[in-house]
Design a protein around this motif. Sequence first.
Motif, PDB file in Angstrom:
ATOM      1  N   VAL A 231       0.841  -1.193   0.000  1.00  0.00           N
ATOM      2  CA  VAL A 231       0.000   0.000   0.000  1.00  0.00           C
ATOM      3  C   VAL A 231       0.879   1.246   0.000  1.00  0.00           C
ATOM      4  O   VAL A 231       1.792   1.360   0.809  1.00  0.00           O
ATOM      5  CB  VAL A 231      -0.930   0.002   1.232  1.00  0.00           C
ATOM      6  CG1 VAL A 231      -1.745   1.277   1.281  1.00  0.00           C
ATOM      7  CG2 VAL A 231      -1.846  -1.212   1.194  1.00  0.00           C
ATOM      8  N   GLY A 232       0.610   2.166  -0.899  1.00  0.00           N
ATOM      9  CA  GLY A 232       1.357   3.423  -0.951  1.00  0.00           C
ATOM     10  C   GLY A 232       2.431   3.406  -2.027  1.00  0.00           C
ATOM     11  O   GLY A 232       2.834   2.362  -2.511  1.00  0.00           O
ATOM     12  N   LYS A 233       2.879   4.589  -2.387  1.00  0.00           N
ATOM     13  CA  LYS A 233       3.881   4.733  -3.443  1.00  0.00           C
ATOM     14  C   LYS A 233       5.289   4.515  -2.911  1.00  0.00           C
ATOM     15  O   LYS A 233       6.143   3.983  -3.595  1.00  0.00           O
ATOM     16  CB  LYS A 233       3.780   6.126  -4.066  1.00  0.00           C
ATOM     17  CG  LYS A 233       2.483   6.365  -4.793  1.00  0.00           C
ATOM     18  CD  LYS A 233       2.415   7.773  -5.337  1.00  0.00           C
ATOM     19  CE  LYS A 233       1.058   8.005  -5.983  1.00  0.00           C
ATOM     20  NZ  LYS A 233       0.921   9.363  -6.468  1.00  0.00           N
ATOM     21  N   ASP A 234       5.545   4.990  -1.703  1.00  0.00           N
ATOM     22  CA  ASP A 234       6.875   4.868  -1.114  1.00  0.00           C
ATOM     23  C   ASP A 234       6.980   3.538  -0.372  1.00  0.00           C
ATOM     24  O   ASP A 234       5.981   2.945   0.018  1.00  0.00           O
ATOM     25  CB  ASP A 234       7.130   6.010  -0.137  1.00  0.00           C
ATOM     26  CG  ASP A 234       7.101   7.354  -0.838  1.00  0.00           C
ATOM     27  OD1 ASP A 234       7.495   7.409  -2.014  1.00  0.00           O
ATOM     28  OD2 ASP A 234       6.676   8.338  -0.205  1.00  0.00           O
ATOM     29  N   TYR A 235       8.224   3.137  -0.131  1.00  0.00           N
ATOM     30  CA  TYR A 235       8.444   1.917   0.635  1.00  0.00           C
ATOM     31  C   TYR A 235       7.836   2.062   2.023  1.00  0.00           C
ATOM     32  O   TYR A 235       7.967   3.077   2.681  1.00  0.00           O
ATOM     33  CB  TYR A 235       9.936   1.603   0.775  1.00  0.00           C
ATOM     34  CG  TYR A 235      10.164   0.521   1.803  1.00  0.00           C
ATOM     35  CD1 TYR A 235       9.933  -0.812   1.477  1.00  0.00           C
ATOM     36  CD2 TYR A 235      10.526   0.830   3.094  1.00  0.00           C
ATOM     37  CE1 TYR A 235      10.086  -1.805   2.412  1.00  0.00           C
ATOM     38  CE2 TYR A 235      10.681  -0.154   4.055  1.00  0.00           C
ATOM     39  CZ  TYR A 235      10.458  -1.483   3.701  1.00  0.00           C
ATOM     40  OH  TYR A 235      10.591  -2.462   4.646  1.00  0.00           O
ATOM     41  N   SER A 236       7.169   1.033   2.440  1.00  0.00           N
ATOM     42  CA  SER A 236       6.642   0.951   3.789  1.00  0.00           C
ATOM     43  C   SER A 236       6.928  -0.453   4.289  1.00  0.00           C
ATOM     44  O   SER A 236       6.709  -1.427   3.568  1.00  0.00           O
ATOM     45  CB  SER A 236       5.131   1.217   3.753  1.00  0.00           C
ATOM     46  OG  SER A 236       4.580   1.100   5.033  1.00  0.00           O
ATOM     47  N   PRO A 237       7.433  -0.586   5.514  1.00  0.00           N
ATOM     48  CA  PRO A 237       7.712  -1.934   6.003  1.00  0.00           C
ATOM     49  C   PRO A 237       6.418  -2.729   6.178  1.00  0.00           C
ATOM     50  O   PRO A 237       5.346  -2.161   6.372  1.00  0.00           O
ATOM     51  CB  PRO A 237       8.410  -1.695   7.335  1.00  0.00           C
ATOM     52  CG  PRO A 237       8.005  -0.334   7.764  1.00  0.00           C
ATOM     53  CD  PRO A 237       7.733   0.441   6.505  1.00  0.00           C
ATOM     54  N   LEU A 238       6.547  -4.035   6.095  1.00  0.00           N
ATOM     55  CA  LEU A 238       5.395  -4.922   6.229  1.00  0.00           C
ATOM     56  C   LEU A 238       4.929  -4.945   7.679  1.00  0.00           C
ATOM     57  O   LEU A 238       5.639  -5.421   8.562  1.00  0.00           O
ATOM     58  CB  LEU A 238       5.778  -6.334   5.768  1.00  0.00           C
ATOM     59  CG  LEU A 238       4.702  -7.402   5.844  1.00  0.00           C
ATOM     60  CD1 LEU A 238       3.504  -7.058   4.963  1.00  0.00           C
ATOM     61  CD2 LEU A 238       5.282  -8.753   5.437  1.00  0.00           C
ATOM     62  N   PRO A 239       3.733  -4.403   7.964  1.00  0.00           N
ATOM     63  CA  PRO A 239       3.253  -4.361   9.343  1.00  0.00           C
ATOM     64  C   PRO A 239       2.892  -5.745   9.859  1.00  0.00           C
ATOM     65  O   PRO A 239       2.464  -6.615   9.093  1.00  0.00           O
ATOM     66  CB  PRO A 239       2.014  -3.465   9.272  1.00  0.00           C
ATOM     67  CG  PRO A 239       1.574  -3.499   7.858  1.00  0.00           C
ATOM     68  CD  PRO A 239       2.783  -3.805   7.026  1.00  0.00           C
ATOM     69  N   PHE A 240       3.068  -5.936  11.153  1.00  0.00           N
ATOM     70  CA  PHE A 240       2.679  -7.182  11.800  1.00  0.00           C
ATOM     71  C   PHE A 240       1.714  -6.894  12.949  1.00  0.00           C
ATOM     72  O   PHE A 240       0.623  -7.430  12.995  1.00  0.00           O
ATOM     73  CB  PHE A 240       3.909  -7.938  12.291  1.00  0.00           C
ATOM     74  CG  PHE A 240       3.593  -9.305  12.836  1.00  0.00           C
ATOM     75  CD1 PHE A 240       3.044 -10.278  12.030  1.00  0.00           C
ATOM     76  CD2 PHE A 240       3.850  -9.605  14.152  1.00  0.00           C
ATOM     77  CE1 PHE A 240       2.745 -11.538  12.530  1.00  0.00           C
ATOM     78  CE2 PHE A 240       3.562 -10.869  14.662  1.00  0.00           C
ATOM     79  CZ  PHE A 240       3.008 -11.832  13.851  1.00  0.00           C
ATOM     80  N   ILE A 241       2.116  -6.025  13.877  1.00  0.00           N
ATOM     81  CA  ILE A 241       1.258  -5.631  14.995  1.00  0.00           C
ATOM     82  C   ILE A 241       1.349  -4.113  15.133  1.00  0.00           C
ATOM     83  O   ILE A 241       2.418  -3.532  15.003  1.00  0.00           O
ATOM     84  CB  ILE A 241       1.706  -6.283  16.318  1.00  0.00           C
ATOM     85  CG1 ILE A 241       1.562  -7.806  16.254  1.00  0.00           C
ATOM     86  CG2 ILE A 241       0.905  -5.730  17.503  1.00  0.00           C
ATOM     87  CD1 ILE A 241       2.112  -8.534  17.467  1.00  0.00           C
ATOM     88  N   ASN A 242       0.214  -3.490  15.393  1.00  0.00           N
ATOM     89  CA  ASN A 242       0.167  -2.072  15.724  1.00  0.00           C
ATOM     90  C   ASN A 242      -0.652  -1.905  16.991  1.00  0.00           C
ATOM     91  O   ASN A 242      -1.570  -2.694  17.250  1.00  0.00           O
ATOM     92  CB  ASN A 242      -0.456  -1.255  14.594  1.00  0.00           C
ATOM     93  CG  ASN A 242       0.449  -1.162  13.400  1.00  0.00           C
ATOM     94  OD1 ASN A 242       0.526  -2.089  12.593  1.00  0.00           O
ATOM     95  ND2 ASN A 242       1.158  -0.070  13.283  1.00  0.00           N
ATOM     96  N   VAL A 243      -0.348  -0.872  17.757  1.00  0.00           N
ATOM     97  CA  VAL A 243      -1.074  -0.559  18.987  1.00  0.00           C
ATOM     98  C   VAL A 243      -1.407   0.921  18.963  1.00  0.00           C
ATOM     99  O   VAL A 243      -0.545   1.749  18.661  1.00  0.00           O
ATOM    100  CB  VAL A 243      -0.224  -0.887  20.234  1.00  0.00           C
ATOM    101  CG1 VAL A 243      -0.928  -0.432  21.509  1.00  0.00           C
ATOM    102  CG2 VAL A 243       0.092  -2.374  20.298  1.00  0.00           C
ATOM    103  N   ALA A 244      -2.656   1.234  19.299  1.00  0.00           N
ATOM    104  CA  ALA A 244      -3.081   2.635  19.307  1.00  0.00           C
ATOM    105  C   ALA A 244      -4.003   2.912  20.487  1.00  0.00           C
ATOM    106  O   ALA A 244      -4.831   2.080  20.853  1.00  0.00           O
ATOM    107  CB  ALA A 244      -3.808   2.975  18.011  1.00  0.00           C
ATOM    108  N   SER A 245      -3.856   4.088  21.042  1.00  0.00           N
ATOM    109  CA  SER A 245      -4.774   4.570  22.060  1.00  0.00           C
ATOM    110  C   SER A 245      -5.850   5.370  21.338  1.00  0.00           C
ATOM    111  O   SER A 245      -5.581   6.444  20.810  1.00  0.00           O
ATOM    112  CB  SER A 245      -4.032   5.443  23.074  1.00  0.00           C
ATOM    113  OG  SER A 245      -4.937   5.938  24.033  1.00  0.00           O
TER     114      SER A 245
END
Length: 152
Positions: A62-76
Amino acid sequence: MTSKASTPIEYIDQLPEDRKKPISDLRNVILKNIPAELEEGMLYGMLGYYVPQSVYEPGYHVGKDYSPLPFINVASQKNFIALYHSGIYAHPPLMEWFKEQYPKHSKYKLDMGKSCIRFKKVNDIPLELIAELCTKMSVKEWIGIYESVIKK
């Protein structure tokens, strides 16, 4: 709610007081239990645990620029703490395992979307279960699932 913080520590420091300890506890459990190849940083305005380009050069689709492959995210978020686990979303057996195990670790009903687990009782996050969840998938397995299911 996305953050403009540039580091996980900065992210936690900017949280309301009642969220700092639960997010810190969750962060510590994740860091102690995720595969060693994953890195921690800020991803999509939240805490991110991802496959770095040095391990998986193609990165996220997803996206034009390189983005690392997500595995886990945490958000408040406003009314809850969210844990996003990409493996649960992409691998139904892991989702079933988690749904089966959750009642053994929490007295509250599971509140979950496709990959988002919402914890409204922020001081009662089932940390032992999250620790085990973090060990259920290797980076190699995650990349294989990602390439076969998500990146078609």
